[in-house]
Design an enzyme around this catalytic site. Structure first.
Site, PDB file in Angstrom:
ATOM      1  N   ASP A 173     110.344 102.270  90.889  1.00 58.39           N
ATOM      2  CA  ASP A 173     110.681 103.137  89.760  1.00 58.39           C
ATOM      3  C   ASP A 173     112.061 103.756  89.948  1.00 58.39           C
ATOM      4  OD1 ASP A 173     108.053 102.527  89.259  1.00 58.39           O
ATOM      5  OD2 ASP A 173     107.281 104.516  89.725  1.00 58.39           O
ATOM      6  N   TYR A 222      95.826 105.775  94.165  1.00 61.51           N
ATOM      7  CA  TYR A 222      97.052 105.023  94.479  1.00 61.51           C
ATOM      8  C   TYR A 222      97.267 105.007  96.002  1.00 61.51           C
ATOM      9  CZ  TYR A 222     101.953 103.630  94.561  1.00 61.51           C
ATOM     10  OH  TYR A 222     103.119 102.963  94.826  1.00 61.51           O
TER      11      TYR A 222
HETATM   12  C1  GLA Z   1     103.788 103.421  90.660  1.00 66.57           C
HETATM   13  C2  GLA Z   1     104.649 103.641  91.900  1.00 66.57           C
HETATM   14  C3  GLA Z   1     105.531 102.438  92.184  1.00 66.57           C
HETATM   15  C4  GLA Z   1     104.723 101.152  92.192  1.00 66.57           C
HETATM   16  C5  GLA Z   1     103.813 101.065  90.976  1.00 66.57           C
HETATM   17  C6  GLA Z   1     102.889  99.874  91.037  1.00 66.57           C
HETATM   18  O1  GLA Z   1     104.601 103.344  89.526  1.00 66.57           O
HETATM   19  O2  GLA Z   1     105.468 104.782  91.722  1.00 66.57           O
HETATM   20  O3  GLA Z   1     106.221 102.610  93.392  1.00 66.57           O
HETATM   21  O4  GLA Z   1     103.999 101.019  93.381  1.00 66.57           O
HETATM   22  O5  GLA Z   1     103.041 102.230  90.804  1.00 66.57           O
HETATM   23  O6  GLA Z   1     103.626  98.714  90.995  1.00 66.57           O
END
Ligand code: GLA
Length: 372
Positions: A173, A222
């Protein structure tokens, strides 16, 4: 209201004067390559025209006075020795970013700041990274300095998430927001942080749709997925899942969640490479298949989807037909859907979303057309 106007209004309302300037950082949509970044794999995101704006003005003292237009003009005062608050939403991100930029000697001095964004909340389009990079841009602009290394600023923004927001995120991101180019996709190698900007064919469209399932309180899930990947690495005796070839015999020695997570990541890294090839070859059918496989993998192997989103994605893929595809994008557990189709099919698909997708499948609004 667009973020730039909202930030300017917020500044004038709170500080009674015009800002010296307004910095902006986009949100992002990921075409393919999810949960590959912290496994040193490939990702293929694009910056969006929506994001976060920060109006700024230098001030005489060392104080930072920040106001959040999206939260009723809530104030955050930062004095040089103040501790960064932990897991305190936008305050942790803004304070953390200022703190680490100062610690690295990249910015100095006091600022008045007014912040506003136009990404829908809980839509999984990286409003946090967008906020962090917008703060960095405002601080550099206010000092009349250029950002020499967008990569370094992206790494600092990632550290802010790790240290102060409690999210063990990867770097996708922050990198696409700091170094991506409007209207182009970025094939980023998260192992080396080298990238290539990719033009999409002009007769394709990329749409971002809200699933209507907001991503809330998903940081724990996550972090748990990331921990599963790290456990798989330890079992395999590799430093990262990037080191595991698709179909390698090691994968079959894993069991349980370690096996599932590793299969997703290894397959997704390969799909992302293939997606970049499909775009170069203007093969929308192949890209569509890869998007469908990526969604199924997030659902069945990474177990990071949501039943309502699965039904929406299946329906969208039927509507799109063989020329393109759709999948949930980003970290998962809801958020947004990315859809690639021929530009000539866009209006038909948008009409079907209005007539059937919203009432029958609970789809939310079209967030933005990211391309075409
Ligand atoms: C979120 C995290 C990223 C990535 C995505 C999944 O957006 O901030 O770093 O891991 O999930 O691809």
């Amino acid at each position: 209201m667009p973020a730039l106007d909202a930030a300017r209004d917020c500044f004038e309302r709170n500080f009674g004067t015009s800002p010296d300037g307004v910095a902006f950082a986009p949100g992002r949509v990921n075409i393919i390559g999810d949960h590959t970044d912290y496994n040193d794999g490939f990702v293929l995101p694009m910056p969006l025209a929506l994001g976060t704006a920060v109006a700024f003005k230098r001030r005489g003292s060392d104080l930072i006075d920040a106001r959040a237009g999206d939260y009723g003009d809530a104030a955050l005062l930062i004095r040089p020795d103040d501790k960064v608050p932990l897991q305190d939403g936008w305050r942790s991100l803004v304070h953390g970013m200022i703190h680490l930029l100062r610690e690295e000697g990249l910015v100095a001095g006091g600022l008045d700041l007014a912040i506003a964004g136009d990404l829908p909340r809980g839509s999984g389009l990286s409003s946090s990274a967008s906020l962090c990079i917008a703060i960095a841009r405002a601080a550099f602009d206010a000092a009349g300095q250029m950002i020499e290394s967008p990569t370094r600023v992206a790494q600092i923004a990632q550290q802010v998430e790790h240290r102060y927001a409690g999210v063990a995120c990867g770097i996708m991101d922050q990198m696409v927001i700091a170094a991506g180019e409007a209207g182009r996709a970025m094939l980023l190698d998260c192992g080396t942080l080298e990238w290539r900007q990719i033009d999409l064919p002009t007769d394709w469209s990329v749409l971002v749709l809200q699933s209507g399932v907001t991503r809330e309180l998903v940081d724990g899930a996550y972090n748990a997925r990331r921990a599963d990947c790290e456990a798989a690495c330890r079992t395999l005796g590799v430093a990262t899942l990037r080191d595991v070839a698709p179909g390698s015999s090691g994968l079959s020695t894993l069991a349980g969640t370690e096996a599932l997570r590793a299969q997703h990541v290894v397959g997704e890294i390969e799909r992302t490479r293939q997606a970049a090839d499909a775009i170069a070859e203007r093969d929308i059918g192949r890209l569509g298949l890869l998007l469908r496989e990526a969604h199924a993998s997030m659902r069945d192997l990474f177990e990071a989807s949501h039943p309502q989103v699965d039904a929406q994605v299946d329906w969208l893929n039927e509507i799109i037909g063989p020329a393109g595809g759709a999948r949930m994008t980003g970290g998962g557990f809801g958020g947004s859907i990315v859809l690639v189709c021929e530009a000539s099919a866009r209006e038909r698909i948008e009409a079907a979303v209005e007539q059937v997708g919203k009432p029958q499948y609970g789809l939310g609004d079209l967030v933005i057309r990211a391309h075409g």
